[in-house]
Each structure stands twice: as structure tokens, then as C-alpha cells.
Design an enzyme around this catalytic site. Sequence first.
Site, PDB file in Angstrom:
ATOM      1  N   HIS A 111      -3.902 -83.474 -80.351  1.00 53.85           N
ATOM      2  CA  HIS A 111      -5.309 -83.143 -80.109  1.00 53.85           C
ATOM      3  C   HIS A 111      -6.121 -84.257 -80.776  1.00 53.85           C
ATOM      4  O   HIS A 111      -6.166 -84.358 -82.002  1.00 53.85           O
ATOM      5  CB  HIS A 111      -5.597 -81.775 -80.739  1.00 53.85           C
ATOM      6  CG  HIS A 111      -6.844 -81.123 -80.234  1.00 53.85           C
ATOM      7  ND1 HIS A 111      -7.034 -80.801 -78.916  1.00 53.85           N
ATOM      8  CD2 HIS A 111      -7.980 -80.712 -80.882  1.00 53.85           C
ATOM      9  CE1 HIS A 111      -8.221 -80.220 -78.756  1.00 53.85           C
ATOM     10  NE2 HIS A 111      -8.804 -80.163 -79.946  1.00 53.85           N
ATOM     11  N   GLU A 134     -22.281 -82.989 -78.675  1.00 54.89           N
ATOM     12  CA  GLU A 134     -22.160 -82.329 -79.984  1.00 54.89           C
ATOM     13  C   GLU A 134     -22.027 -83.376 -81.081  1.00 54.89           C
ATOM     14  O   GLU A 134     -21.234 -84.312 -80.958  1.00 54.89           O
ATOM     15  CB  GLU A 134     -20.909 -81.426 -79.909  1.00 54.89           C
ATOM     16  CG  GLU A 134     -20.702 -80.533 -81.096  1.00 54.89           C
ATOM     17  CD  GLU A 134     -19.556 -79.530 -80.837  1.00 54.89           C
ATOM     18  OE1 GLU A 134     -19.331 -79.129 -79.672  1.00 54.89           O
ATOM     19  OE2 GLU A 134     -18.873 -79.165 -81.796  1.00 54.89           O
ATOM     20  N   LYS A 143     -19.937 -71.887 -87.008  1.00 55.53           N
ATOM     21  CA  LYS A 143     -18.544 -71.596 -87.365  1.00 55.53           C
ATOM     22  C   LYS A 143     -18.547 -70.691 -88.587  1.00 55.53           C
ATOM     23  O   LYS A 143     -19.245 -70.989 -89.565  1.00 55.53           O
ATOM     24  CB  LYS A 143     -17.812 -72.895 -87.697  1.00 55.53           C
ATOM     25  CG  LYS A 143     -17.741 -73.857 -86.527  1.00 55.53           C
ATOM     26  CD  LYS A 143     -17.110 -75.172 -86.945  1.00 55.53           C
ATOM     27  CE  LYS A 143     -16.879 -76.049 -85.731  1.00 55.53           C
ATOM     28  NZ  LYS A 143     -16.430 -77.399 -86.087  1.00 55.53           N
ATOM     29  N   ASP A 200     -17.933 -83.949 -77.543  1.00 60.62           N
ATOM     30  CA  ASP A 200     -18.086 -83.853 -78.997  1.00 60.62           C
ATOM     31  C   ASP A 200     -17.712 -85.200 -79.588  1.00 60.62           C
ATOM     32  O   ASP A 200     -16.573 -85.667 -79.424  1.00 60.62           O
ATOM     33  CB  ASP A 200     -17.166 -82.750 -79.547  1.00 60.62           C
ATOM     34  CG  ASP A 200     -17.453 -82.425 -81.011  1.00 60.62           C
ATOM     35  OD1 ASP A 200     -18.259 -83.142 -81.638  1.00 60.62           O
ATOM     36  OD2 ASP A 200     -16.863 -81.456 -81.521  1.00 60.62           O
ATOM     37  N   GLU A 220     -16.142 -71.455 -78.136  1.00 64.03           N
ATOM     38  CA  GLU A 220     -14.922 -72.274 -78.006  1.00 64.03           C
ATOM     39  C   GLU A 220     -13.810 -71.602 -78.814  1.00 64.03           C
ATOM     40  O   GLU A 220     -13.030 -72.268 -79.483  1.00 64.03           O
ATOM     41  CB  GLU A 220     -15.179 -73.714 -78.476  1.00 64.03           C
ATOM     42  CG  GLU A 220     -15.696 -73.792 -79.904  1.00 64.03           C
ATOM     43  CD  GLU A 220     -15.957 -75.207 -80.396  1.00 64.03           C
ATOM     44  OE1 GLU A 220     -16.011 -76.143 -79.585  1.00 64.03           O
ATOM     45  OE2 GLU A 220     -16.100 -75.372 -81.629  1.00 64.03           O
ATOM     46  N   ASP A 243     -23.170 -79.599 -85.308  1.00 68.12           N
ATOM     47  CA  ASP A 243     -21.944 -78.909 -85.736  1.00 68.12           C
ATOM     48  C   ASP A 243     -21.716 -79.186 -87.222  1.00 68.12           C
ATOM     49  O   ASP A 243     -22.090 -78.382 -88.076  1.00 68.12           O
ATOM     50  CB  ASP A 243     -20.759 -79.350 -84.861  1.00 68.12           C
ATOM     51  CG  ASP A 243     -19.444 -78.750 -85.344  1.00 68.12           C
ATOM     52  OD1 ASP A 243     -19.461 -77.933 -86.283  1.00 68.12           O
ATOM     53  OD2 ASP A 243     -18.367 -79.102 -84.802  1.00 68.12           O
ATOM     54  N   LYS A 277     -13.394 -84.743 -76.244  1.00 68.65           N
ATOM     55  CA  LYS A 277     -13.535 -85.384 -77.542  1.00 68.65           C
ATOM     56  C   LYS A 277     -13.642 -86.883 -77.314  1.00 68.65           C
ATOM     57  O   LYS A 277     -12.724 -87.501 -76.729  1.00 68.65           O
ATOM     58  CB  LYS A 277     -12.310 -85.080 -78.408  1.00 68.65           C
ATOM     59  CG  LYS A 277     -12.246 -83.626 -78.872  1.00 68.65           C
ATOM     60  CD  LYS A 277     -13.292 -83.358 -79.920  1.00 68.65           C
ATOM     61  CE  LYS A 277     -13.055 -82.034 -80.612  1.00 68.65           C
ATOM     62  NZ  LYS A 277     -14.129 -81.717 -81.563  1.00 68.65           N
ATOM     63  N   LYS A 302     -14.834 -79.219 -73.119  1.00 66.14           N
ATOM     64  CA  LYS A 302     -15.426 -80.119 -74.112  1.00 66.14           C
ATOM     65  C   LYS A 302     -14.481 -81.306 -74.235  1.00 66.14           C
ATOM     66  O   LYS A 302     -13.269 -81.127 -74.386  1.00 66.14           O
ATOM     67  CB  LYS A 302     -15.553 -79.333 -75.415  1.00 66.14           C
ATOM     68  CG  LYS A 302     -15.772 -80.103 -76.664  1.00 66.14           C
ATOM     69  CD  LYS A 302     -16.377 -79.186 -77.720  1.00 66.14           C
ATOM     70  CE  LYS A 302     -15.779 -79.391 -79.089  1.00 66.14           C
ATOM     71  NZ  LYS A 302     -16.467 -78.615 -80.131  1.00 66.14           N
TER      72      LYS A 302
HETATM   73  C1  MUC Z   1     -15.257 -79.501 -83.635  1.00 69.77           C
HETATM   74  O1  MUC Z   1     -15.767 -80.448 -84.203  1.00 69.77           O
HETATM   75  O2  MUC Z   1     -15.942 -78.916 -82.835  1.00 69.77           O
HETATM   76  C2  MUC Z   1     -13.579 -77.435 -82.147  1.00 69.77           C
HETATM   77  C3  MUC Z   1     -12.980 -77.527 -80.936  1.00 69.77           C
HETATM   78  C4  MUC Z   1     -12.160 -78.654 -80.973  1.00 69.77           C
HETATM   79  O3  MUC Z   1     -11.456 -79.081 -80.080  1.00 69.77           O
HETATM   80  O4  MUC Z   1     -12.291 -79.260 -82.159  1.00 69.77           O
HETATM   81  C5  MUC Z   1     -13.037 -78.439 -83.004  1.00 69.77           C
HETATM   82  C6  MUC Z   1     -13.866 -79.118 -83.989  1.00 69.77           C
HETATM   83 MG    MG Z   2     -17.690 -80.192 -83.118  1.00 69.71          MG
END
Ligand code: MUC
Ligand code: MG
Length: 378
Positions: free
Chosen positions: A20, A222, A271, A196, A325, A247, A167, A165
Site C-alpha cells: 500500500h 486530501e 479519525k 490523497d 473510508e 487530514d 495515493k 482514493k
Molecule cells: C490517510 O492519510 O488518509 C487512509 C486511507 C488510506 O489508504 O490511507 C489512510 C491514511
Molecule cells: Mg489522508
Amino acid sequence: MPQIDRIETTIVDLPTIRGHILSMTTMTVQSAVLVRIRFSDGSEGIGEGTTIGGMSYGAESPESIKSVIDTYIAPVLETCDGDGINALIDAMERSVKGNPIARCAVETALWDGLARRLGVSVAQLFGGPVRTALPVAWTLASGNSETDIAEARDLLERRRHNIFKLKIGTRDMRDDLAHVATICEAVGREASIRVDVNQAWSLTEARWGLRGLQEIGVDLVEQPIGEDHVDQLKLLTDGFEIGVMADEALKGPKSAMRVAAGRSADAFAVKIAQSGGLKRAAEVIAIAQAAGIGLYAGTMLEAGVGTAAALQLFSTVPVLEWGTELFGPFLLKDEILTRPLEYRDFAVHLPEGPGLGAEIDPERIEPFLRDKPRRSYM
Ligand code: MUC
Ligand code: MG
């Protein structure tokens, strides 16, 4: 008055289904600190404290979460009244500065214990659920556009997720934008696509980035820049049409107030762990609601216990503009709950039963317990 007899912790190292990739690290394992509180009347409560990528995401590690609970929280709370959660939160905050994930794990177990003793859900203690199905995003983070598209198509077909989402932030900006555009082109009509950046961009990069993402048709970005630069986050929020979500900038009610006061973000990823527990997360939610800021239930990629705890709280929130999420258990190869959380029709469902509605299966966690001998926790 049920007294807190013992607070027990253990670390489980749970392999992920694939790498991931976040801007700061690549995860192949998720280490969760499981907490069990035993009360004098024989009742119990469970909690989870989980961070991301060792110490690369935040200032806590699985090891620090465990040692803070064992060394600094347990001695303060043991022998106290287990029903007095406000007093216990106050005692934790006075004796432990920072360390929100450790405090959240213990607080979760306190809510679970109280709710079980009363025969109600944790959501009931927060005023009761207003929904039992919550829209749930999935993160595409394999690092490869074709793999991500195949993953997205499969999840759409199985009606598991229609919010994705992505990354980004590790690669050159042009490569990142090309990656996002390829995915948007492939599945953008059937799904909401968000990104994000996990703080990876400078303000200058973020200006270019947001312009590009907006043109591609991405719905939301994000935490594009460093968590301390709330003023710069505001420039981006005001300067572009694309939604901007905070976040890492949100670390409980005080920081939420700072972001909300200037309306420096369009949306909050709330969170429970980063907020310092369910109670403080509820306060962050109230600040967003009062400021007209959209809400999204965020995750520290917790396993089933932490995910169930977040579900209990967010089921009580009437408007979740950006959904949730809360997919953590799916990132893990192995389930740790006796009864897994239910995901169907693009939603995650509030578990039934008292407390969190979640039980840890001792046999399922056995192979992943870090400390041997293994019998002390369960
Ligand atoms: C984050 O920064 O959002 C949440 C979902 C994901 O894939 O990573 C996390 C952390
Ligand atoms: Mg995030």
C-alpha cells in the site's frame, strides 16, 4: 460501580493484501495494538490503537502505543470507576500528553465495556445511530495504473466500492497527474475519484497539482501540503474549485478549531485515533458542522476493532458529505473478528450487538501475536 481491574495490551502484525503505497512509506504489514480492559464485575471492553507505516506517518509507533498504555495509562486508570468515562478521559489527558492513538485505544475499550454492561451499542451512548449503512471508499495504492484500474473495476462490479482514493505525491508531478488521468478516464464515470497527497507538496507544487487535478475531474484532494501550513491550505481552498480536505492537520478539537476558524478546508477527514478518542472526534465533528465544513470518516487503516469503533460514532452523524473510508479490514490478508464487518452495496454496515458489535477471535489472531508466550492477552 465496576472498577477497572486490568488493562491488557498486545501487538498483532497483520500482513496486507498488497503493498500500500503512500507518499511517506509503503506498507506491507499493519501492526495493531489490541487492548482489553477487565472490570471487577466480570465485564470486558476491547479497543485498538493503530498507526500507519511505523513512525513515518505520525509521532506514535505500535511499540510506543503499547508502552504508553502499559506504563503510563494503566497504572492511572486501574482501580478507577469504569463507568466514569469523562473522568477517565480527563485523567488520561492529564497524565499523558500527546499520544492520541494510545488514549483512543483505551477510551474505545471503556465505551465498549460500558455499552456492554448496559446492553446497548456504543452508537447508543452517542445518542443513537441515524443510519446503519455508510458509503465506503477504497484506496487504490498499488503504484501501477493498470493494477489500480483492474482493482477498481472488480470492486465496482462486486458493488463493494464506488468511491476511490488515489495515493499520490511520491512521483514526479507529471507522472502522478498522468496516473490519475488514466484512472479517471477508465472508471471516473461510475465512481467518485479523490486523491490523497499526504503532505508531499509545497504550496507551489500544490497550485500546479490542484489545477491539473481539477481539469482531470477529480472531486477532492486530501492534505496536499504539510500539516502545519493551515494558512497555505486556505490559499488552496479559496483558490480552486476542487474540494480540499484536511487530514493530518486535524489532531483533535483545538487544531480543528484553528482550521475551521479560517475555513481553511472544505472538508474534514475525522479519525477517532488522530482526534484522541471517540469523544474528541465527536467534538471535531461538531466544529465542522458549526463551521459548514463537510465531513468524511477517516481511517488509520485499523483492523476490525478500530473500524467498528469509528462506525459506531459515524453512524450517529446525520450528514456525511464525503462518506467514509472505513475499509481497513479489507487491506489485511486475515480477518481478526469472530464476525467480520459487513460490506455490500457500496456501503459498510453498522454491526449489531452490544458495545462495538465486534469480538476478537483468539484463534485468528494467534499466528500474528508479536509477543510469545501468547496466552497472556486472550
Ligand atoms: C490517510 O492519510 O488518509 C487512509 C486511507 C488510506 O489508504 O490511507 C489512510 C491514511
Ligand atoms: Mg489522508
